[in-house]
Every structure is written in structure tokens, then in C-alpha cells.
Scaffold this motif. Sequence first.
Motif, PDB file in Angstrom:
ATOM      1  N   LEU A   1      -8.555   1.461   0.585  1.00 12.73           N
ATOM      2  CA  LEU A   1      -9.284   1.949  -0.598  1.00 12.73           C
ATOM      3  C   LEU A   1     -10.001   1.053  -1.430  1.00 12.73           C
ATOM      4  N   GLY A   2      -9.356  -0.292  -1.713  1.00  9.54           N
ATOM      5  CA  GLY A   2      -9.704  -1.258  -2.334  1.00  9.54           C
ATOM      6  C   GLY A   2     -11.031  -1.984  -2.056  1.00  9.54           C
ATOM      7  N   GLY A   3     -11.062  -2.212  -0.521  1.00 10.93           N
ATOM      8  CA  GLY A   3     -12.281  -2.670   0.142  1.00 10.93           C
ATOM      9  C   GLY A   3     -13.388  -1.822   0.132  1.00 10.93           C
ATOM     10  N   PHE A   4     -13.097  -0.435   0.191  1.00 13.08           N
ATOM     11  CA  PHE A   4     -14.180   0.441   0.115  1.00 13.08           C
ATOM     12  C   PHE A   4     -14.781   0.551  -1.340  1.00 13.08           C
ATOM     13  N   SER A   5     -13.781   0.636  -2.457  1.00  9.56           N
ATOM     14  CA  SER A   5     -14.271   0.383  -3.773  1.00  9.56           C
ATOM     15  C   SER A   5     -15.197  -0.732  -3.984  1.00  9.56           C
ATOM     16  N   LEU A   6     -14.718  -1.919  -3.426  1.00  8.44           N
ATOM     17  CA  LEU A   6     -15.769  -2.953  -3.705  1.00  8.44           C
ATOM     18  C   LEU A   6     -16.946  -2.925  -3.092  1.00  8.44           C
TER      19      LEU A   6
ATOM     20  N   TRP B   1     -12.945  -5.568   4.718  1.00  6.05           N
ATOM     21  CA  TRP B   1     -11.462  -5.290   4.172  1.00  6.05           C
ATOM     22  C   TRP B   1     -11.287  -3.762   4.536  1.00  6.05           C
ATOM     23  N   PHE B   2     -12.134  -2.892   4.403  1.00  5.05           N
ATOM     24  CA  PHE B   2     -11.792  -1.535   4.873  1.00  5.05           C
ATOM     25  C   PHE B   2     -11.509  -1.200   6.345  1.00  5.05           C
ATOM     26  N   PHE B   3     -12.474  -1.695   7.095  1.00  4.26           N
ATOM     27  CA  PHE B   3     -12.597  -1.749   8.438  1.00  4.26           C
ATOM     28  C   PHE B   3     -11.259  -2.376   8.962  1.00  4.26           C
ATOM     29  N   GLY B   4     -11.227  -3.634   8.453  1.00  5.86           N
ATOM     30  CA  GLY B   4      -9.908  -4.443   9.036  1.00  5.86           C
ATOM     31  C   GLY B   4      -8.599  -3.713   8.719  1.00  5.86           C
ATOM     32  N   SER B   5      -8.450  -3.019   7.376  1.00  9.62           N
ATOM     33  CA  SER B   5      -7.029  -2.583   7.225  1.00  9.62           C
ATOM     34  C   SER B   5      -6.893  -1.172   8.284  1.00  9.62           C
ATOM     35  N   LEU B   6      -8.114  -0.486   8.639  1.00  3.12           N
ATOM     36  CA  LEU B   6      -7.725   0.627   9.415  1.00  3.12           C
ATOM     37  C   LEU B   6      -7.564  -0.023  10.854  1.00  3.12           C
TER      38      LEU B   6
END
Length: 198
Positions: free
Chosen positions: A50-55, A23-28
Motif C-alpha cells: 500500500l505504501g508503494g501504491f500511495s507513492l 514497490w507495489f508489484f515487488g511486495s506482491l
Amino acid sequence: AFGIFLALRFPPWGSLAAFGLFWFFGSLALESTFFPLRDALFEHRLYLGLGGFSLCLVFTLLALCTWLRTRPGWALLILAPVLAVLAGLTLHRNTVWLTEVSVWQDAANKNPDKPRPWYNLGFAWKEKSDNESQYQAIAAFERTLKLNDKYMRAWNNLGLCHYQLFYNQYTAYLGEAQNSALFRSLDNRGRQLYIEQK
């Protein structure tokens, strides 16, 4: 690769951590390709990811805790340095965010060839109104214009800084003049002529 390793090695927490990582790298990747943002480096670029990084962080820690439950010595050895480094980085960042000037000074130091941080630094100094701050603002605006001489707001604020310096010097002189015996003895027209002559 790290996400796949987590998913295979530490189910079920590792699978959720891998999902957060993708999720994190996909959003970037989306913001860098299909929806390009104006700023290459800016904190708000991380808001979506940030949501993906938090998960990823939470479930990686859960997987790590599950693995370390039977190895308490390893837990202390791994977590203590990590917490020390994060605490040190937080304290350092707090000094950067202390004032508006310190924030933009840090940005200008890290991006010396970009005009916008220098302009924002100049604007932060300009808002302080005292002479020393105006000189600092002038230096920052001149650096901005050296990098981009078509930056109209920098030209405008550079002129306002010079005006503020003149105004400060004029009011300081006027205060001295008003205290003089000669100035107090003159009528209004004489006082105006006295100021103009000086």
C-alpha cells in the motif's frame, strides 16, 4: 513499462511514481513466491504494498498536474470521470460493509466454491439467535459441508443452530402454556407432566 515511461517522461515526479509502482508489484511478488500467504485473495495482502501504491498515485497525480497546468480543459475531462467512478465504487462498497452478514454474503457470492466464506456467513447469521436467522445459518453451514464435509466447526455450529431453533420453539410453547388456565391450576409436578406430554 509504465513505470519506465513515467520516469523518463515526467522527471522528477515520474521517477518517484515509478519507484512506488515497483514497490507495489515487488511486495506482491514476494508474498506470491518466497513468503506465500494462505489466502490467494484477501485485503490484508495489500498492506505491505500500500505504501508503494500511495507513492505511485501521489507522484503520478503530481506529474499529471504538472502536464495539465497549461491544459485546463484536459484536466476537467480526465479528472471528473475518474472522481465520479471512484465515488460510485466507494458508495457501493459501503453498502457491502454495512453488516457482518452483508460482508460474508458478498464474499460467498464471489467465491461460491470455497467453504470458508459460507462458514463465516453461517456464523454471522447464527449470532442473531432468531428463528429466521437460524434457518439462514443452517443453509450456509450445509453449503459449507457440501463443499468440505470434514469442516468440524461447521458440523458443530450446525448442531448449535438446530438446538437454538428447538430452544426458541420450546420457550415460545412454554410461554403459551403458562398463560393457560389449566397450567396455572396445576402444582409443580403437574406442570412438568403437562409440558412433557406436549
